[in-house]
Design an enzyme around this catalytic site. Structure first.
Site, PDB file in Angstrom:
ATOM      1  N   TYR A  99       0.849  -1.194   0.000  1.00  0.00           N
ATOM      2  CA  TYR A  99       0.000   0.000   0.000  1.00  0.00           C
ATOM      3  C   TYR A  99       0.882   1.242   0.000  1.00  0.00           C
ATOM      4  CZ  TYR A  99      -3.716   3.292   1.120  1.00  0.00           C
ATOM      5  OH  TYR A  99      -4.599   4.346   1.075  1.00  0.00           O
TER       6      TYR A  99
ATOM      7  N   GLY B  50     -13.047  11.401   3.205  1.00  0.00           N
ATOM      8  CA  GLY B  50     -13.579  10.093   2.795  1.00  0.00           C
ATOM      9  C   GLY B  50     -13.931  10.071   1.321  1.00  0.00           C
TER      10      GLY B  50
ATOM     11  N   ASP C  38     -12.142  11.028  -1.555  1.00  0.00           N
ATOM     12  CA  ASP C  38     -10.776  11.421  -1.906  1.00  0.00           C
ATOM     13  C   ASP C  38     -10.566  12.366  -3.088  1.00  0.00           C
ATOM     14  OD1 ASP C  38     -10.639   9.453  -0.062  1.00  0.00           O
ATOM     15  OD2 ASP C  38      -9.315   8.141  -1.205  1.00  0.00           O
TER      16      ASP C  38
ATOM     17  N   GLU D  90     -17.021  -1.841  -4.485  1.00  0.00           N
ATOM     18  CA  GLU D  90     -16.747  -0.617  -3.722  1.00  0.00           C
ATOM     19  C   GLU D  90     -17.646   0.533  -4.201  1.00  0.00           C
ATOM     20  OE1 GLU D  90     -12.674   0.516  -4.186  1.00  0.00           O
ATOM     21  OE2 GLU D  90     -12.745   2.045  -2.624  1.00  0.00           O
TER      22      GLU D  90
HETATM   23  C1  9WN Z   1      -7.331   6.570   1.266  1.00  0.00           C
HETATM   24  C2  9WN Z   1     -10.897   2.478   2.540  1.00  0.00           C
HETATM   25  C3  9WN Z   1     -10.823   3.902   2.053  1.00  0.00           C
HETATM   26  C4  9WN Z   1     -12.116   4.702   2.365  1.00  0.00           C
HETATM   27  C5  9WN Z   1     -12.149   6.042   1.672  1.00  0.00           C
HETATM   28  C6  9WN Z   1     -11.879   5.813   0.184  1.00  0.00           C
HETATM   29  C7  9WN Z   1     -10.535   5.112  -0.011  1.00  0.00           C
HETATM   30  C8  9WN Z   1      -8.113   5.470   0.561  1.00  0.00           C
HETATM   31  C9  9WN Z   1      -7.432   5.146  -0.756  1.00  0.00           C
HETATM   32  O1  9WN Z   1     -10.564   3.870   0.659  1.00  0.00           O
HETATM   33  O2  9WN Z   1      -9.483   5.938   0.425  1.00  0.00           O
HETATM   34  O3  9WN Z   1      -7.811   6.726   2.558  1.00  0.00           O
HETATM   35  O4  9WN Z   1      -6.387   4.483  -0.703  1.00  0.00           O
HETATM   36  O5  9WN Z   1      -7.910   5.555  -1.817  1.00  0.00           O
HETATM   37  O6  9WN Z   1     -11.956   7.001  -0.539  1.00  0.00           O
HETATM   38  O7  9WN Z   1     -13.380   6.679   1.872  1.00  0.00           O
HETATM   39  O8  9WN Z   1     -12.209   4.890   3.740  1.00  0.00           O
HETATM   40  O9  9WN Z   1     -12.053   1.864   2.068  1.00  0.00           O
END
Ligand code: 9WN
Length: 434
Positions: free
Chosen positions: A79, A165, A167, A398
Site C-alpha cells: 500500500y 472520505g 478522496d 466498492e
Molecule cells: C485513502 C478504505 C478507504 C475509504 C475512503 C476511500 C478510499 C483510501 C485510498 O478507501 O481511500 O484513505 O487508498 O484511496 O476514498 O473513503 O475509507 O475503504
C-alpha cells in the site's frame, strides 16, 4: 444476500479488525470500521465491539483518531503511502502502540456506538462497552472542536482530501489549482489492482503527498497547519457525522450518567447546527456545500456529501423538501441511479472515476436513514431499491456505475471487490422493515 454479506465480513476479518477489501486496502480504516461494526452488530456483537475497540486502541494522546492503522507489517509493501511515508512519530501526540497515518476521517463513531448498543438488545457486555467507549469518542470530539475550529463556529475543518472520505471529489480541483507541487516519483499500488480509469490521477496524488510533506515539516502541529496550509475545508459530510455523533452521545450520555459531557455536547451541537444552516446551505441548489476556509468561499460543484446533513437532522422541514428536489436533479429524472457522488450535470462528472461520479453504498445508506428520520419513507424506499438492485446485479463492489443505460451493459461494479462496508450496510438495509 445477507449470508453472502456476512461471509465477506468474515473473510475480511483479521485479528480484532476488518480490512475494507483484500489487496487494495490491507489495513484498518477509520470510518470503514464504523460501518463494519454496525454490520456485525446484527449477527456478531463480539466482532462489532472489537472492531471499535481496536480502532480506539490507536487513538492519539490528544483524542485524535487516525484514518489508517497499519497493523500488518507484511502488507506494508502493498500500500502506498504507508507508515514510512507518514512518519507519525514526528507528532508529539502520536500513538505509541501503533503506526498510523496522521490524518483522520469522518467522526462516525458516536452514532455507530448508539446503533451497536441498540442492536445488542441488552446483552450483558454492552453496557460496559458503552461506558468504556463513550469517553474515547468524546475525546475525539474535543480534539476536533478545540483544534479544527479556529473561528469557533461549531464547524470543524478537514486538512486533507483523504480526511473527507471522498478522496478525489471534483470539489478539490480549484484548491489544487491554487498552489504548485513537484511531480513525485513513486510506485502506486492501487492502479495495479483496479483499472486506472476508476482511480484518482497520478497528478492528484502529487497534491495529496505534498500536503503530507508540508505537515511533516511542521511536525503535524495543528496550529501551524491552520495558519499555513493551503487546504482547510469545512466539509458537509464530515461535519454531519460529527453532529449526528454528538446527538447519539447526548442520548447515550443521559442514559449512562455522563451529565457534564452531555452539557458540553449540547453546547457544541447548538452552535454547529446554526452555523451549518447559515453558512453551508445553498438555497439556490437546495443542498449543502463545502466551504473553503482558506479562500473564504464555497467550493465549486455539488456532491453527494451535500445530502449528508439529512442523516444528522440538520435541515429544517422546508430545507429538506428543497433537498428532495435536488436529489431528483441528481438522478436526472431517473437517468441515473441514486445517488451519484458528483452532480451529473457538471462537465467534470466522470461516471467511473471513484468519487467523481459513481454511486457509493455508504452515501446511499446515510441518505436513506436521513430520509426515514424525516418520515420520507417513499423516498427512502426508492434509494434503498436502487442500492439493492446494483449490489444484487453486480456484486459487493466498492462503487457503481450511476448511468442506468451503461450499467445495464456491465456485469460488475467498480473498484475493490468483496468490499466490507458494502456488505455491512447491505446487512443493515436487509434488517430494516422499510
Ligand atoms: C485513502 C478504505 C478507504 C475509504 C475512503 C476511500 C478510499 C483510501 C485510498 O478507501 O481511500 O484513505 O487508498 O484511496 O476514498 O473513503 O475509507 O475503504
Amino acid at each position: 444476500m445477507s449470508k453472502h454479506a456476512q461471509q465477506i465480513l468474515q473473510t475480511n476479518n483479521r485479528d480484532g479488525y476488518t480490512i475494507p477489501g483484500a489487496g487494495i486496502y490491507p489495513f484498518q480504516w477509520k470510518w470503514d470500521s464504523g460501518f463494519i461494526a454496525l454490520g456485525y452488530s446484527h449477527f456478531d456483537l463480539q466482532k462489532a465491539m472489537s472492531e471499535m475497540e481496536t480502532l480506539f486502541d490507536a487513538q492519539w494522546t490528544n483524542g485524535f483518531v487516525p484514518h489508517i492503522i497499519f497493523h500488518s507489517v507484511a502488507e506494508r509493501e502493498n500500500y502506498f503511502p504507508n507508515a514510512d511515508f507518514y512518519h507519525s512519530s514526528l507528532s508529539e501526540d502520536a500513538s505509541l502502540n501503533y503506526e498510523t497515518t496522521t490524518l483522520t476521517q469522518p467522526p462516525v463513531e458516536g452514532w455507530v456506538l448508539e446503533r451497536v448498543f441498540q442492536n445488542a438488545h441488552q446483552q450483558t457486555e454492552i453496557e460496559d462497552f458503552v461506558k468504556k467507549l463513550f469517553p474515547k469518542v468524546m475525546a475525539q470530539h474535543e480534539y476536533l472542536y478545540e483544534n479544527r475550529d479556529p473561528f469557533h463556529e461549531g464547524l470543524v475543518y478537514i486538512q486533507h482530501n483523504w480526511e473527507s472520505g471522498t478522496d478525489n471529489s471534483p470539489v478539490w480541483d480549484e484548491i489544487w489549482r491554487s498552489f504548485k507541487v513537484p511531480a513525485y516519483d513513486f510506485s502506486r499500488k492501487d492502479t495495479q489492482l483496479v483499472k486506472e480509469e476508476q482511480r484518482p490521477l497520478k497528478r492528484e496524488y502529487d497534491y495529496y503527498l505534498y500536503l503530507i510533506d508540508l505537515f511533516k515539516k511542521w511536525h503535524y502541529n495543528d496550529k501551524s497547519i491552520a495558519e499555513k496550509s493551503p487546504f482547510l475545508v469545512q466539509d458537509p459530510l464530515f461535519n454531519s457525522m460529527l453532529v449526528a455523533s454528538n446527538k447519539s452521545l447526548i442520548r447515550l450520555g443521559k442514559q449512562f450518567g455522563f451529565s457534564q459531557e452531555v452539557k458540553q455536547l449540547e453546547r457544541w451541537n447548538k452552535k454547529s447546527v446554526l452555523s451549518f444552516n447559515e453558512k453551508l446551505f445553498d438555497k439556490e441548489a437546495g443542498m449543502y456545500r463545502h466551504f473553503d476556509l482558506r479562500g473564504g468561499k464555497w467550493l465549486d460543484g455539488l456532491t453527494s456529501s451535500g445530502f449528508a446533513p439529512l442523516f444528522a437532522g440538520i435541515p429544517t422541514h422546508q430545507q429538506m423538501k428543497k433537498m428532495l428536489l435536488a436529489l431528483e436533479r441528481f438522478s436526472r429524472d431517473g437517468k441515473y441511479f441514486f445517488t451519484p457522488s458528483f452532480d451529473p450535470g457538471n462537465d467534470r462528472f466522470e461516471s467511473q472515476r471513484y468519487w467523481r461520479g459513481p454511486v457509493w453504498v455508504n452515501m446511499n445508506w446515510l441518505i436513506i436513514e436521513g430520509l426515514k428520520s424525516y418520515g420520507e419513507r417513499d423516498w427512502a424506499h426508492k434509494i434503498k431499491e436502487d442500492t439493492l438492485q446494483m449490489v444484487r446485479e453486480q456484486g459487493f463492489f466498492e462503487y457503481f456505475e450511476p448511468d442506468k443505460e451503461k450499467s445495464r451493459k456491465q456485469q460488475f461494479g467498480y473498484g475493490g471487490k468483496q468490499f466490507s462496508w458494502t456488505a455491512a450496510l447491505i446487512i443493515d438495509i436487509l434488517n430494516d422493515k422499510l
